[in-house]
Scaffold this active site. Structure first.
Site, PDB file in Angstrom:
ATOM      1  N   ASP A 184     -11.497  38.126 -32.016  1.00 33.91           N
ATOM      2  CA  ASP A 184     -11.950  36.848 -31.519  1.00 33.91           C
ATOM      3  C   ASP A 184     -13.474  36.606 -31.456  1.00 33.91           C
ATOM      4  OD1 ASP A 184      -9.297  36.501 -30.630  1.00 33.91           O
ATOM      5  OD2 ASP A 184      -9.831  37.455 -28.714  1.00 33.91           O
ATOM      6  N   ASP A 208     -16.747  35.190 -28.819  1.00 25.78           N
ATOM      7  CA  ASP A 208     -15.985  35.314 -27.495  1.00 25.78           C
ATOM      8  C   ASP A 208     -16.630  36.015 -26.449  1.00 25.78           C
ATOM      9  OD1 ASP A 208     -13.395  34.612 -26.479  1.00 25.78           O
ATOM     10  OD2 ASP A 208     -12.736  36.616 -26.831  1.00 25.78           O
ATOM     11  N   ASP A 212     -15.067  43.230 -23.600  1.00 25.22           N
ATOM     12  CA  ASP A 212     -13.726  42.838 -22.925  1.00 25.22           C
ATOM     13  C   ASP A 212     -13.093  44.264 -22.602  1.00 25.22           C
ATOM     14  OD1 ASP A 212     -13.760  39.889 -23.066  1.00 25.22           O
ATOM     15  OD2 ASP A 212     -12.087  39.738 -24.398  1.00 25.22           O
ATOM     16  N   ARG A 264     -18.232  35.194 -15.440  1.00 22.55           N
ATOM     17  CA  ARG A 264     -17.579  36.440 -15.756  1.00 22.55           C
ATOM     18  C   ARG A 264     -18.515  37.507 -15.823  1.00 22.55           C
ATOM     19  NH1 ARG A 264     -12.892  34.941 -20.422  1.00 22.55           N
ATOM     20  NH2 ARG A 264     -11.879  33.269 -19.172  1.00 22.55           N
TER      21      ARG A 264
END
Ligand code: NAG
Length: 374
Positions: A184, A208, A212, A264
């Site tokens: 991504d 992205d 993560d 986030r």
């Protein structure tokens, strides 16, 4: 100024604290003068003039859930001399040639370099990427994938402008070249992996997320990093229904969430995040958020911005010793303990949020000189 006790009373109610911005702090990520106020991780190695002769000692300096990540501590040194990349048949001397090896390696860099990868860099277990002593950037191509492995340490590199990977062949061990569907464009994607420590990196502007942590990854510490210029900064858990993420335990400490970030920091699903002593310089949508009953323990952070944290029932969100500046606030909810229950070696002292500007002022890569404290 709101007292700590009034913060702790704010259980399920939306509570807003309006405070005057009074502290000034540095937004400059790159300084290397040893400071009097050093956080627990830094004070473990930065004052030592011989750090470069004993690089592997860094592996003992983590705290939190990623404490046991040993990286290449018991392996040989491998020096990256060549910034080029071949995702299928990497040349000796390139970063990719080192990170796919089966044996543990402590990887360093012979000189400053910008590495533009041709496809995602798929790391093997027991590797340390140690950027100290050089200015190392991974940029303008796909970036780092940590998938199905354990014991990875990444320290002191800059990861920015990451692009999606292409579908095609990518080597992941000396014996395996796999067909990848394309990634991504995350800065660092931690997928089904454990014992990972990301320290003193800078991460910005990627297609992205910047980091993560997904697919039942756990035992992760993300510390001393400088984040900037990005929308979706850090995702812990990728899907509300992926219940295997309940095992996820992540410690996020001493990071500087710098200019140009939107949301986030992190966003958490299902698992547990201890978010402590981080500097939140600004954000546009929210700093910390989540869904699917995560447990988030925000402790001793410094929030400098006016904004709103989404509130949902059933979550356990706790705030303690946080310092809220300029109208920032935190909505607590849920009942029961939020304690991280660290083992003795994982545990560390969380300081009051007011000390955070000082102990995070060197977040991001450090410019270290050999034979001098860093
Ligand atoms: C720590 O222990 C308490 C009490 O057993 C529990 O409620 C809590 O969920 C635990 N925390 C974590 C992160 O597992």
């Amino acid at each position: 100024m709101a007292s700590k006790s009034s913060l702790l009373l704010a259980f399920t109610l939306l509570t807003c604290f309006t405070l005057t911005l009074q502290d000034s702090y540095s937004t400059q990520p790159y300084t290397n003068t040893p400071k009097k106020a050093m956080n627990t991780i830094d004070s473990c190695w930065r004052r030592k003039a011989n750090w470069a002769a004993n690089r592997r000692a860094l592996a003992d300096c983590a705290v939190g859930y990623g404490k046991d990540a040993i990286g290449g501590k018991f392996g040989a040194y491998y020096v990256v001399t060549n910034p080029s990349d071949d995702p299928i048949n990497p040349k000796p001397g390139t970063l990719r040639y080192g990170i796919i090896q089966a044996n543990p390696l402590w990887i360093t860099f012979a000189k400053n370099m910008v590495i533009t990868l041709k496809n995602e860099l798929i790391m093997n277990s027991y590797k340390t990427i140690d950027g100290r002593g050089a200015k190392v950037e991974i940029a303008y191509g796909p970036c780092i994938t940590i998938q199905g492995v354990s014991h990875v340490i990444i320290h002191g590199i800059s990861i920015h402008d990451c692009k999606p990977g292409k579908s095609g062949l990518v080597i992941s061990t000396p014996l395996h070249v796999g067909h990848r569907l394309g990634c991504d464009g995350d800065g660092i994607s931690i997928f089904a992996s454990s014992n990972v420590w990301i320290d003193h990196c800078s991460l910005s502007r990627s297609s992205d997320g910047l980091i993560d942590v997904i697919h039942a990854s756990t035992a992760v510490t993300i510390s001393n990093n400088h984040f900037s210029q990005h929308d979706k900064v850090m995702l812990l858990g990728h899907d509300d229904k992926f219940s295997a993420d309940k095992i996820m335990k992540v410690t996020i400490i001493y990071n500087h969430f710098g200019p140009g970030l939107v949301q986030r920091m992190p966003r958490v699903r299902l698992g547990y995040a201890h978010v402590a002593n981080n500097m939140y310089e600004a954000w546009q949508l929210y700093a910390i958020g989540g869904s699917s009953n995560p447990t988030i323990y925000s402790q001793g952070n410094y929030f400098n911005a006016p904004n709103y944290l989404e509130h949902k029932q059933n979550w356990k969100w706790r705030s303690s010793m946080d310092r809220f500046m300029n109208g920032a606030y935190f909505v607590q909810s849920g009942y029961g303990s939020c304690s991280p229950n660290y083992s003795k070696s994982q545990s560390f002292t969380v300081v009051d949020g007011s000390m955070v500007p000082a102990i995070t002022s060197d977040a991001g890569p450090l410019f270290c000189n050999v034979n001098k404290p860093c």
